[in-house]
Design a protein around this motif. Structure first.
Motif, PDB file in Angstrom:
ATOM      1  N   THR A   2       0.834  -1.192   0.000  1.00  0.00           N
ATOM      2  CA  THR A   2       0.000   0.000   0.000  1.00  0.00           C
ATOM      3  C   THR A   2       0.880   1.258   0.000  1.00  0.00           C
ATOM      4  O   THR A   2       2.083   1.192   0.214  1.00  0.00           O
ATOM      5  N   THR A  66      -5.665   2.513  -1.850  1.00  0.00           N
ATOM      6  CA  THR A  66      -6.806   1.836  -1.232  1.00  0.00           C
ATOM      7  C   THR A  66      -8.061   2.677  -1.428  1.00  0.00           C
ATOM      8  O   THR A  66      -8.086   3.860  -1.077  1.00  0.00           O
ATOM      9  N   TYR A  91      -6.515  -1.730  -3.923  1.00  0.00           N
ATOM     10  CA  TYR A  91      -7.429  -2.380  -2.990  1.00  0.00           C
ATOM     11  C   TYR A  91      -8.766  -1.647  -2.987  1.00  0.00           C
ATOM     12  O   TYR A  91      -8.804  -0.420  -3.020  1.00  0.00           O
TER      13      TYR A  91
END
Length: 281
Positions: A2, A66, A91
């Motif tokens: 991430t 994300t 994500y």
């Protein structure tokens, strides 16, 4: 991996504190997160629209971003809460209610995990059943975006083929026509964005300046029929005139130069709104 970027989408609007509460939860988890907004003006309860807006936006964000998408008419029910890892290594934290449909079809999903609320839910929120956007999704999204949990720590893996998908209108061809659905609006300007792709439309071998017969039906009711010019941009027709064009997602669009096609002809969106483009002999 991430990258400390968190992008929020919902149907909450900005007239109360719901979105701010989600941002606050994320920043409580990690104050250095870059929190951004896709939109919070999704039509209430419209899961298809949420799915489409993710598809419209996601490829322009870096790998590792994300996304949290909360359009959740089934909040508090037995629907699953999941995180999807896309083929482009991003994500998406969302209810498993069809929101992932366009991503699965057009981007691809590598893996899906169900959010384990035992470990990935804010403390002391167990008796609240109607704000999972704050208590589960923003919280889990922030933990994932910050690297405080790994994807594996989200919860148990689910089969990608088991996620809920919305029905898709298939493109229909004849020798001299192509038909699809009015998927969504370019909301501010009222242009229609259809399900017909650039390649599908080009089976008709169009040239800029060609005119086509465009017919729009709402179920079986005729709503619009006219000859429309295919143009490169809106300025290819006079102000107030309709235009067929290719939008930024390489889909066929229908617009009025400096006007709203949707308002002019009361056109809506969804699988019951069908559009046919036909060559003129």
């Amino acid at each position: 991996m991430t990258n400390h970027l968190l992008v929020l989408q919902s149907d909450f609007g900005l007239v109360d504190g719901a979105v701010s509460a989600m941002v606050g939860v994320a920043l409580q988890e990690e104050a250095t997160l870059g929190v951004h907004h896709l939109t919070h003006d999704i039509t209430p309860y419209n899961i298809f629209e949420a799915s489409y807006r993710l598809f419209q936006t996601i490829e322009y964000w870096p790998q590792g971003t994300t996304f949290v998408s909360v359009v959740d008419p089934g909040v508090g029910s037995k629907r699953k809460s999941v995180v999807a890892l896309t083929e482009s290594n991003q994500y998406i934290v969302t209810p498993d209610n069809g929101t992932l449909s366009y991503i699965k079809k057009h981007v691809g999903i590598k893996a899906v995990r169900e959010i384990s609320e035992l470990s990935n839910r804010r403390r002391n929120t167990e008796l609240s059943y109607t704000f999972h956007g704050r208590d589960v999704y923003a919280y889990t999204g922030a933990k994932l975006a910050s690297g405080h949990i790994s994807f594996a720590e989200v919860g148990p893996e689910l089969p990608v083929d088991a996620i809920i998908e919305l029905p898709v209108v298939e493109t229909v061809f004849t020798e001299n026509s192509v038909s699809g659905a009015v998927d969504i609006l370019d909301v501010r300007f009222g242009s229609l964005w259809t399900s017909i792709t650039y390649d599908e439309f080009h089976r008709l071998a169009p040239e800029f300046g060609d005119r086509f017969e465009v017919t729009i039906y709402n179920n079986d009711m005729l709503v619009y029929q006219n000859q429309v010019t295919y143009g490169k941009s809106f300025a290819d027709v006079r102000i107030g005139q309709p235009l067929i064009y290719i939008n930024s997602l390489y889909r066929v669009g229908l617009a009025i130069n400096q006007g709203s096609f949707a308002k002019a002809y009361n056109v809506g969106v969804g699988s019951n709104w069908r559009l046919e483009i036909k060559t003129i002999a």
